[in-house]
Design a protein around this motif. Sequence first.
Motif, PDB file in Angstrom:
ATOM      1  N   PHE A   1      98.773  91.961  21.213  1.00  0.00           N
ATOM      2  CA  PHE A   1      98.785  91.225  22.474  1.00  0.00           C
ATOM      3  C   PHE A   1     100.082  91.375  23.255  1.00  0.00           C
ATOM      4  O   PHE A   1     100.290  90.683  24.238  1.00  0.00           O
ATOM      5  CB  PHE A   1      98.487  89.741  22.222  1.00  0.00           C
ATOM      6  N   ASP A   2     100.970  92.272  22.814  1.00  0.00           N
ATOM      7  CA  ASP A   2     102.185  92.564  23.585  1.00  0.00           C
ATOM      8  C   ASP A   2     102.972  91.293  23.904  1.00  0.00           C
ATOM      9  O   ASP A   2     103.218  90.979  25.070  1.00  0.00           O
ATOM     10  CB  ASP A   2     101.795  93.296  24.872  1.00  0.00           C
ATOM     11  N   ILE A   3     103.337  90.559  22.867  1.00  0.00           N
ATOM     12  CA  ILE A   3     104.138  89.340  23.030  1.00  0.00           C
ATOM     13  C   ILE A   3     105.547  89.632  22.515  1.00  0.00           C
ATOM     14  O   ILE A   3     105.722  89.942  21.338  1.00  0.00           O
ATOM     15  CB  ILE A   3     103.512  88.163  22.261  1.00  0.00           C
ATOM     16  N   PRO A   4     106.565  89.571  23.375  1.00  0.00           N
ATOM     17  CA  PRO A   4     107.917  89.938  22.942  1.00  0.00           C
ATOM     18  C   PRO A   4     108.489  88.965  21.900  1.00  0.00           C
ATOM     19  O   PRO A   4     108.234  87.758  21.959  1.00  0.00           O
ATOM     20  CB  PRO A   4     108.744  89.869  24.233  1.00  0.00           C
ATOM     21  N   PHE A   5     109.258  89.501  20.994  1.00  0.00           N
ATOM     22  CA  PHE A   5     109.964  88.711  19.985  1.00  0.00           C
ATOM     23  C   PHE A   5     110.785  87.605  20.645  1.00  0.00           C
ATOM     24  O   PHE A   5     110.836  86.472  20.176  1.00  0.00           O
ATOM     25  CB  PHE A   5     110.876  89.658  19.184  1.00  0.00           C
ATOM     26  N   GLU A   6     111.418  87.944  21.772  1.00  0.00           N
ATOM     27  CA  GLU A   6     112.326  87.013  22.448  1.00  0.00           C
ATOM     28  C   GLU A   6     111.639  85.715  22.879  1.00  0.00           C
ATOM     29  O   GLU A   6     112.268  84.666  22.954  1.00  0.00           O
ATOM     30  CB  GLU A   6     112.963  87.688  23.673  1.00  0.00           C
TER      31      GLU A   6
ATOM     32  N   SER B   1      95.472  91.193  37.628  1.00  0.00           N
ATOM     33  CA  SER B   1      96.205  91.823  36.521  1.00  0.00           C
ATOM     34  C   SER B   1      97.680  92.039  36.842  1.00  0.00           C
ATOM     35  O   SER B   1      98.488  92.276  35.939  1.00  0.00           O
ATOM     36  CB  SER B   1      95.562  93.157  36.129  1.00  0.00           C
ATOM     37  N   HIS B   2      98.066  91.933  38.133  1.00  0.00           N
ATOM     38  CA  HIS B   2      99.464  92.185  38.510  1.00  0.00           C
ATOM     39  C   HIS B   2     100.226  90.945  38.967  1.00  0.00           C
ATOM     40  O   HIS B   2     101.448  90.995  39.114  1.00  0.00           O
ATOM     41  CB  HIS B   2      99.525  93.247  39.611  1.00  0.00           C
ATOM     42  N   VAL B   3      99.527  89.823  39.214  1.00  0.00           N
ATOM     43  CA  VAL B   3     100.253  88.607  39.603  1.00  0.00           C
ATOM     44  C   VAL B   3     101.052  88.085  38.406  1.00  0.00           C
ATOM     45  O   VAL B   3     100.861  88.522  37.277  1.00  0.00           O
ATOM     46  CB  VAL B   3      99.295  87.497  40.100  1.00  0.00           C
ATOM     47  N   VAL B   4     101.947  87.123  38.675  1.00  0.00           N
ATOM     48  CA  VAL B   4     102.687  86.491  37.579  1.00  0.00           C
ATOM     49  C   VAL B   4     101.716  85.542  36.879  1.00  0.00           C
ATOM     50  O   VAL B   4     101.252  84.573  37.476  1.00  0.00           O
ATOM     51  CB  VAL B   4     103.910  85.714  38.108  1.00  0.00           C
ATOM     52  N   GLY B   5     101.406  85.827  35.609  1.00  0.00           N
ATOM     53  CA  GLY B   5     100.402  85.036  34.904  1.00  0.00           C
ATOM     54  C   GLY B   5     100.957  84.196  33.781  1.00  0.00           C
ATOM     55  O   GLY B   5     100.779  82.981  33.749  1.00  0.00           O
ATOM     56  N   THR B   6     101.660  84.840  32.843  1.00  0.00           N
ATOM     57  CA  THR B   6     102.249  84.121  31.707  1.00  0.00           C
ATOM     58  C   THR B   6     103.753  84.356  31.693  1.00  0.00           C
ATOM     59  O   THR B   6     104.241  85.305  32.317  1.00  0.00           O
ATOM     60  CB  THR B   6     101.661  84.613  30.361  1.00  0.00           C
ATOM     61  N   ARG B   7     104.473  83.513  30.969  1.00  0.00           N
ATOM     62  CA  ARG B   7     105.940  83.671  30.948  1.00  0.00           C
ATOM     63  C   ARG B   7     106.332  85.021  30.332  1.00  0.00           C
ATOM     64  O   ARG B   7     107.279  85.659  30.768  1.00  0.00           O
ATOM     65  CB  ARG B   7     106.603  82.510  30.210  1.00  0.00           C
ATOM     66  N   ASP B   8     105.560  85.469  29.327  1.00  0.00           N
ATOM     67  CA  ASP B   8     105.880  86.755  28.683  1.00  0.00           C
ATOM     68  C   ASP B   8     105.695  87.918  29.646  1.00  0.00           C
ATOM     69  O   ASP B   8     106.404  88.921  29.577  1.00  0.00           O
ATOM     70  CB  ASP B   8     104.962  86.989  27.473  1.00  0.00           C
ATOM     71  N   SER B   9     104.706  87.788  30.556  1.00  0.00           N
ATOM     72  CA  SER B   9     104.431  88.897  31.478  1.00  0.00           C
ATOM     73  C   SER B   9     105.599  89.120  32.430  1.00  0.00           C
ATOM     74  O   SER B   9     105.811  90.240  32.903  1.00  0.00           O
ATOM     75  CB  SER B   9     103.143  88.638  32.259  1.00  0.00           C
ATOM     76  N   ILE B  10     106.389  88.077  32.702  1.00  0.00           N
ATOM     77  CA  ILE B  10     107.575  88.254  33.563  1.00  0.00           C
ATOM     78  C   ILE B  10     108.553  89.205  32.881  1.00  0.00           C
ATOM     79  O   ILE B  10     108.993  90.200  33.458  1.00  0.00           O
ATOM     80  CB  ILE B  10     108.279  86.900  33.841  1.00  0.00           C
ATOM     81  N   MET B  11     108.853  88.899  31.631  1.00  0.00           N
ATOM     82  CA  MET B  11     109.827  89.714  30.883  1.00  0.00           C
ATOM     83  C   MET B  11     109.353  91.161  30.750  1.00  0.00           C
ATOM     84  O   MET B  11     110.108  92.109  31.008  1.00  0.00           O
ATOM     85  CB  MET B  11     110.048  89.097  29.506  1.00  0.00           C
ATOM     86  N   LEU B  12     108.080  91.336  30.369  1.00  0.00           N
ATOM     87  CA  LEU B  12     107.554  92.682  30.164  1.00  0.00           C
ATOM     88  C   LEU B  12     107.524  93.479  31.469  1.00  0.00           C
ATOM     89  O   LEU B  12     107.854  94.661  31.489  1.00  0.00           O
ATOM     90  CB  LEU B  12     106.145  92.606  29.560  1.00  0.00           C
ATOM     91  N   THR B  13     107.150  92.810  32.570  1.00  0.00           N
ATOM     92  CA  THR B  13     107.098  93.490  33.869  1.00  0.00           C
ATOM     93  C   THR B  13     108.493  93.931  34.298  1.00  0.00           C
ATOM     94  O   THR B  13     108.693  95.072  34.743  1.00  0.00           O
ATOM     95  CB  THR B  13     106.494  92.550  34.940  1.00  0.00           C
ATOM     96  N   LEU B  14     109.474  93.031  34.163  1.00  0.00           N
ATOM     97  CA  LEU B  14     110.847  93.367  34.594  1.00  0.00           C
ATOM     98  C   LEU B  14     111.450  94.477  33.734  1.00  0.00           C
ATOM     99  O   LEU B  14     112.191  95.324  34.239  1.00  0.00           O
ATOM    100  CB  LEU B  14     111.728  92.112  34.542  1.00  0.00           C
TER     101      LEU B  14
END
Length: 528
Positions: A36-41, A288-301
């Motif tokens: 699910f591509d969830i960062p360790f951080e 699929s490209h809007v800001v959805g979850t907090r993790d998606s911010i980090m991964l997108t940036l």
Amino acid sequence: NCKHTDFEAGKGYGCGADMPDGVCPVCGTPYKREGFDIPFETFLGVGGEKVPDIDLNFSGEYQANAHKYTNELFGSDHVFRAGTIGTIADKTAYGYVKKYLEKVGKTVTKAEETRLAMGCVGVKRTTGQHPGGIVVVPKEYEIYDFCPVQHPADDPNSNIITTHFTFEYLHDTLLKLDELGHDIPTKYKYIERYSNSSVLDVPMNAPEVYDLFVSSEQLGVKEGENIYSNIGTLGLPEMGTDFVMGVLEEAKPKNFADLLQVSGITHGTDVWLGNAQDLIKKGICDVSHVVGTRDSIMLTLIRYGLDSSMAFKITEFVRKNKTGKVLPEEMVAAMREHNVEEWYIDSLRKIKYMFPKAHAAAYVMSAIRIGWYKIHDPISFYAGFFSAAPTGFDAEIVMKGKKTIRKNIDELKEKGRDATQKESALLDALLLANEYIARGFEFLPVDLYKSDAKLFLPENGKIRLPFGALPGVGESAAIALQNAREDGEFLSVEELKQRSSVTKAVIETLDANGVLRGLSVTNQLTLF
């Protein structure tokens, strides 16, 4: 099977569930697609410096067992309920002020009343316990190294011991497990029991299930029937409210990754209205490209080329910006330096709270699993849903047919936000009951010998209503009625009353709903 994993093949996909079928090259076992591509951080911070939040959802029926087992696991001297402090609210404070002024015989201006009341608001009124928060003390320490302890509401007879400090003051020194009661595991249990299958075997990529999130076609609703929705997500975890269904209709999710976004959007604050909704409407981007979850911010940036530590800082700032502080200029500059679009930066500025991706993944997995049964084994789905969450179901209304059901739905919908909690629960139950009937299925009436006390039971492709579905028949009365028939059939209403010890009101409800048909009444006037 052999523990082989493949992360490279996932590039270009939002998550493992959206990937095509694959077979392990080592042992030939089909891949599970569980990434699910969830960062360790997200969980532990950039260098492991963040205290993790651990939420464990248990069936409400099992929650007490989970709490008890935590004591066994860590030792009762090292496990404590998180204490809470109940404070004086606005209305209560005004009540105190009015009583005080009455007592001392004073008359003051409205402004002075408000000033006095504001001085009382937030003052400690009582202590309590967190509904699921369990504080764990490491074995080399004792609780007194961190805080005193007490009984909730200062009740010396209570066998529960809580921390004297609320957890916000212990957050960075002790670990709290949130062992919460949830109805999803309970629904799983009943669906599995009725279908004789395991929810864990449900595929995460069944296309017909994804259709439920964009249309009602898979439900096979008969022509001309009204189910009050254009999609089929009623009864699916976190996907069946008016707000979420409205988002689904506008966002048109195509896959699991899109549903993760919808779950994040609908649990965040200032993420959809005036933000993602406008971006989708204007065609600037899709769900699929809007800001959805907090993790998606980090991964997108990070994908834009930002340093992971800066991406994490921006994510942490945005996801808990409750007071709406201005996004720091250094963060904006870092994003512009890496050509992050202005609409994305502007979207981050508006957000006050973001939902974690792990929570969203858990909810979507539940929705997919339960949605599969809604299509492929509807009787188990509806019987399981009502058995796990019977609140609001009214057998008297339902057994009068779809016209009565819809009349009540329309009346309740007109009340909108003015509806009481009880009326809202009734509306939710009637909407699902209406959908069930619109699909061509039937409810069987409460039966003295076939109905369960609380459970909605599948019976010959229909659902038998329980005693507890009748208004006024409480849990204890329903159980008493079920237990009373263990000694054989009832010869009369008097015998039923004697063996079950239920009240006159319960007998009258049973009689009014045809449950006592066939039983004799020898002397109705002196029965009670």
